[in-house]
Design an enzyme around this catalytic site. Sequence first.
Site, PDB file in Angstrom:
ATOM      1  N   HIS A 141      -7.879   1.319   1.619  1.00 57.40           N
ATOM      2  CA  HIS A 141      -7.735   1.091   3.069  1.00 57.40           C
ATOM      3  C   HIS A 141      -8.477   2.159   3.882  1.00 57.40           C
ATOM      4  O   HIS A 141      -7.878   2.873   4.689  1.00 57.40           O
ATOM      5  CB  HIS A 141      -6.250   1.044   3.468  1.00 57.40           C
ATOM      6  CG  HIS A 141      -6.032   0.304   4.749  1.00 57.40           C
ATOM      7  ND1 HIS A 141      -4.873  -0.370   5.042  1.00 57.40           N
ATOM      8  CD2 HIS A 141      -6.831   0.117   5.843  1.00 57.40           C
ATOM      9  CE1 HIS A 141      -4.960  -0.927   6.243  1.00 57.40           C
ATOM     10  NE2 HIS A 141      -6.151  -0.647   6.744  1.00 57.40           N
ATOM     11  N   GLU A 178       0.836  -1.207   0.000  1.00 52.66           N
ATOM     12  CA  GLU A 178       0.000   0.000   0.000  1.00 52.66           C
ATOM     13  C   GLU A 178       0.863   1.246   0.000  1.00 52.66           C
ATOM     14  O   GLU A 178       1.851   1.274   0.732  1.00 52.66           O
ATOM     15  CB  GLU A 178      -0.927  -0.001   1.224  1.00 52.66           C
ATOM     16  CG  GLU A 178      -1.893  -1.180   1.208  1.00 52.66           C
ATOM     17  CD  GLU A 178      -2.844  -1.212   2.407  1.00 52.66           C
ATOM     18  OE1 GLU A 178      -2.760  -0.309   3.264  1.00 52.66           O
ATOM     19  OE2 GLU A 178      -3.673  -2.133   2.465  1.00 52.66           O
TER      20      GLU A 178
END
Length: 265
Positions: free
Chosen positions: A245, A227
């Site tokens: 997220h 990420e």
Amino acid sequence: IRSATKLTAAIIKATAEKAGSKLRLIARAGVGVDNVDLKAASAAGVMVVNSPLSATNSVVELALGHLLAQARQITRADRTLRDGKWLKNELVGHELAGKNLGFIGFGRIGQALGRVALALGMNIHVYDPFLPDSVLANFNATRHATVQDVFRACTHITIHAFLSPQTRHMVNTEMIGLMPGVAPDGTKCGNHIVNCGRGGIIDEEAAAAALKSGKLNSLALDVFEVEPCGKSPLFESDRFQASPHIGASTIEAQNRVGAEIAGAV
Ligand code: NAD
């Protein structure tokens, strides 16, 4: 810290051993502490606290949103409409009612989503090796002894476990291959997976291949192996939907997280 900061053994050691160091506590505003080297913190006499309660309801609602969006192809419908296409005939969905929803991990978030799924008329299936049987009685749930069994039983899977050596790439070509594609009532609804737990539990390469072959009909991810995820082969599939997220990113969860972590400190 939140989720992006990685407190490695080297960082903890260097900080704790600096002359006059006042490092006593690492507070993680959130649930997962996979970004803190816990062994190194213990060795340095530093306590680690988290705020496990604050985000539960927000993650539940996001996972539910993904489940519903998959069943009715809402993100695809929106994208194709913007392209000037009226795909009414292609955008036939299925109901969640009557489908088997398999939980990988049935802790706080899993159970709270389980209550919502029950209200929608879904059947609850669980793989969670550490859960007492008494919890499952409230859900009229089917417990599975192996990961294979829960995949064999369910057209819908939702992930709410932590990332660990046991769960890393737990969802892979073999597991996806076991999914039945047909619901208990005979509806050919295909196979659908949601991950609002932790990136890395799904082997993204395997999932992209399964989307391409049609074995997996849709995949929804809030969390990724790396990420930010950047450009992923997953985006080549119009049955892939994603969020960056944002499971805990609500006004309410962030207010609660501040209070909870202050209490823990
Ligand atoms: P929890 O500790 O209450 O539940 C986790 C459950 O996973 C437990 O019941 C545990 O027994 C089970 N488990 C452990 N090892 C397992 C294994 N090998 N296979 C199957 N199950 C296993 O935690 P929670 O509060 O419900 O959080 C669950 C997950 O959600 C965590 O990974 C957390 O990081 C994640 N989360 C994501 C977001 C987001 O923004 N998307 C926000 C908060 C939490």
